[in-house]
Design a protein around this motif. Structure first.
Motif, PDB file in Angstrom:
ATOM      1  N   UNK A 141      10.731  10.109   5.954  1.00  0.00           N
ATOM      2  CA  UNK A 141       9.811   9.066   6.393  1.00  0.00           C
ATOM      3  C   UNK A 141       9.965   8.842   7.891  1.00  0.00           C
ATOM      4  N   UNK A 142       8.855   8.544   8.537  1.00  0.00           N
ATOM      5  CA  UNK A 142       8.898   8.229   9.969  1.00  0.00           C
ATOM      6  C   UNK A 142       8.316   6.837  10.175  1.00  0.00           C
ATOM      7  N   UNK A 143       8.754   6.175  11.224  1.00  0.00           N
ATOM      8  CA  UNK A 143       8.420   4.771  11.432  1.00  0.00           C
ATOM      9  C   UNK A 143       7.066   4.566  12.079  1.00  0.00           C
ATOM     10  N   UNK A 144       6.190   5.512  11.926  1.00  0.00           N
ATOM     11  CA  UNK A 144       4.804   5.342  12.341  1.00  0.00           C
ATOM     12  C   UNK A 144       3.941   6.074  11.345  1.00  0.00           C
ATOM     13  N   UNK A 145       2.670   5.791  11.376  1.00  0.00           N
ATOM     14  CA  UNK A 145       1.810   6.197  10.276  1.00  0.00           C
ATOM     15  C   UNK A 145       1.322   7.630  10.331  1.00  0.00           C
ATOM     16  N   UNK A 146       1.293   8.224  11.516  1.00  0.00           N
ATOM     17  CA  UNK A 146       0.695   9.543  11.621  1.00  0.00           C
ATOM     18  C   UNK A 146       1.604  10.654  11.129  1.00  0.00           C
ATOM     19  N   UNK A 147       1.118  11.513  10.239  1.00  0.00           N
ATOM     20  CA  UNK A 147       1.950  12.600   9.724  1.00  0.00           C
ATOM     21  C   UNK A 147       2.092  13.726  10.739  1.00  0.00           C
ATOM     22  N   UNK A 148       3.233  14.364  10.743  1.00  0.00           N
ATOM     23  CA  UNK A 148       3.481  15.524  11.592  1.00  0.00           C
ATOM     24  C   UNK A 148       4.254  16.571  10.797  1.00  0.00           C
ATOM     25  N   UNK A 149       4.324  17.780  11.354  1.00  0.00           N
ATOM     26  CA  UNK A 149       5.038  18.876  10.705  1.00  0.00           C
ATOM     27  C   UNK A 149       6.452  19.051  11.239  1.00  0.00           C
ATOM     28  N   UNK A 188       8.819  -1.126   5.595  1.00  0.00           N
ATOM     29  CA  UNK A 188       7.419  -1.348   5.197  1.00  0.00           C
ATOM     30  C   UNK A 188       6.742  -0.033   4.861  1.00  0.00           C
ATOM     31  N   UNK A 189       6.506   0.202   3.600  1.00  0.00           N
ATOM     32  CA  UNK A 189       6.140   1.536   3.130  1.00  0.00           C
ATOM     33  C   UNK A 189       4.815   2.015   3.693  1.00  0.00           C
ATOM     34  N   UNK A 190       3.825   1.149   3.723  1.00  0.00           N
ATOM     35  CA  UNK A 190       2.490   1.585   4.100  1.00  0.00           C
ATOM     36  C   UNK A 190       2.361   1.911   5.581  1.00  0.00           C
ATOM     37  N   UNK A 246       0.348   6.900   6.453  1.00  0.00           N
ATOM     38  CA  UNK A 246       0.684   5.652   5.786  1.00  0.00           C
ATOM     39  C   UNK A 246      -0.374   5.169   4.810  1.00  0.00           C
ATOM     40  N   UNK A 247      -1.629   5.364   5.172  1.00  0.00           N
ATOM     41  CA  UNK A 247      -2.728   4.941   4.299  1.00  0.00           C
ATOM     42  C   UNK A 247      -3.092   5.993   3.272  1.00  0.00           C
ATOM     43  N   UNK A 248      -2.584   7.205   3.460  1.00  0.00           N
ATOM     44  CA  UNK A 248      -2.925   8.296   2.553  1.00  0.00           C
ATOM     45  C   UNK A 248      -4.184   9.042   2.927  1.00  0.00           C
ATOM     46  N   UNK A 249      -4.813   8.654   4.029  1.00  0.00           N
ATOM     47  CA  UNK A 249      -6.079   9.254   4.387  1.00  0.00           C
ATOM     48  C   UNK A 249      -5.979  10.557   5.165  1.00  0.00           C
ATOM     49  N   UNK A 250      -4.807  10.885   5.618  1.00  0.00           N
ATOM     50  CA  UNK A 250      -4.610  12.100   6.409  1.00  0.00           C
ATOM     51  C   UNK A 250      -3.434  12.881   5.831  1.00  0.00           C
ATOM     52  N   UNK A 251      -3.673  14.130   5.481  1.00  0.00           N
ATOM     53  CA  UNK A 251      -2.619  14.958   4.894  1.00  0.00           C
ATOM     54  C   UNK A 251      -2.514  16.282   5.641  1.00  0.00           C
ATOM     55  N   UNK A 300      -0.025  16.376  -1.973  1.00  0.00           N
ATOM     56  CA  UNK A 300       0.844  15.261  -1.626  1.00  0.00           C
ATOM     57  C   UNK A 300       0.046  13.974  -1.815  1.00  0.00           C
ATOM     58  N   UNK A 301       0.690  12.947  -2.324  1.00  0.00           N
ATOM     59  CA  UNK A 301       0.011  11.674  -2.557  1.00  0.00           C
ATOM     60  C   UNK A 301       1.025  10.543  -2.408  1.00  0.00           C
ATOM     61  N   UNK A 302       0.524   9.330  -2.428  1.00  0.00           N
ATOM     62  CA  UNK A 302       1.411   8.177  -2.343  1.00  0.00           C
ATOM     63  C   UNK A 302       0.780   6.991  -3.042  1.00  0.00           C
ATOM     64  N   UNK A 303       1.630   6.115  -3.539  1.00  0.00           N
ATOM     65  CA  UNK A 303       1.204   4.870  -4.161  1.00  0.00           C
ATOM     66  C   UNK A 303       1.908   3.753  -3.398  1.00  0.00           C
ATOM     67  N   UNK A 304       1.201   3.133  -2.488  1.00  0.00           N
ATOM     68  CA  UNK A 304       1.840   2.126  -1.640  1.00  0.00           C
ATOM     69  C   UNK A 304       2.247   0.877  -2.419  1.00  0.00           C
ATOM     70  N   UNK A 305       1.610   0.635  -3.519  1.00  0.00           N
ATOM     71  CA  UNK A 305       1.981  -0.526  -4.342  1.00  0.00           C
ATOM     72  C   UNK A 305       3.337  -0.322  -5.013  1.00  0.00           C
ATOM     73  N   UNK A 306       3.726   0.947  -5.165  1.00  0.00           N
ATOM     74  CA  UNK A 306       4.990   1.260  -5.841  1.00  0.00           C
ATOM     75  C   UNK A 306       6.022   1.867  -4.896  1.00  0.00           C
ATOM     76  N   UNK A 307       5.700   1.884  -3.593  1.00  0.00           N
ATOM     77  CA  UNK A 307       6.614   2.456  -2.591  1.00  0.00           C
ATOM     78  C   UNK A 307       7.059   3.861  -2.967  1.00  0.00           C
ATOM     79  N   UNK A 308       6.123   4.638  -3.473  1.00  0.00           N
ATOM     80  CA  UNK A 308       6.464   5.956  -4.000  1.00  0.00           C
ATOM     81  C   UNK A 308       5.514   7.015  -3.470  1.00  0.00           C
TER      82      UNK A 308
END
Length: 124
Positions: free
Chosen positions: A98-106, A28-30, A53-58, A70-78
């Motif tokens: 990719x990680x199986x949770x939404x929060x980005x890390x370094x 599930x991409x988003x 996952x939502x693109x709101x945190x970079x 960095x950006x993402x298009x969840x409709x295109x899984x890209x």
């Protein structure tokens, strides 16, 4: 089976831009944070950027901050990584993760799935 496939690398000149893409399938991409890491010959893997996952945190690595997006298009899984004002020291293999949770890390250890990488070579 989760797969990540990068594209967009190549040979560019100093000062040029490059736009890398990462297509994700099998998860599930988003709900997955995405990140880009890079590894140059003889060097450790380096964090480049990550996005929630939502693109709101970079997040951006210090070496690319201010000249990368960095950006993402969840409709295109890209996901995408745009890098501008490239320097020879940006030469590396760039990996999407990719990680199986939404929060980005370094931390690369937080990421469960990896692509095969795409080579970016910046000539001087």
């Amino acid at each position: 089976q989760v797969q990540l496939v990068e594209s967009g690398g190549g040979l560019v000149q100093t000062g040029d831009s490059v736009r890398l893409a990462c297509v994700v399938s099998g998860h599930p991409f988003s709900t997955a944070a995405l990140a880009w890491f890079r590894q140059a010959p003889g060097k450790n893997r380096e964090f480049v950027a990550a996005i929630s996952g939502t693109g709101g945190n970079v997040l951006y690595g210090i070496s690319v901050k201010g000249r990368s997006t960095i950006s993402r298009d969840n409709a295109k899984n890209t996901g995408h990584l745009q890098m501008d004002s490239l320097k020879p020291e940006d030469t590396a293999v760039y990996y999407c993760a990719a990680k199986m949770s939404s929060g980005p890390t370094e931390n690369a250890l937080d990421y469960h799935f990896w692509g095969q990488g795409t080579q970016v070579t910046v000539s001087s």
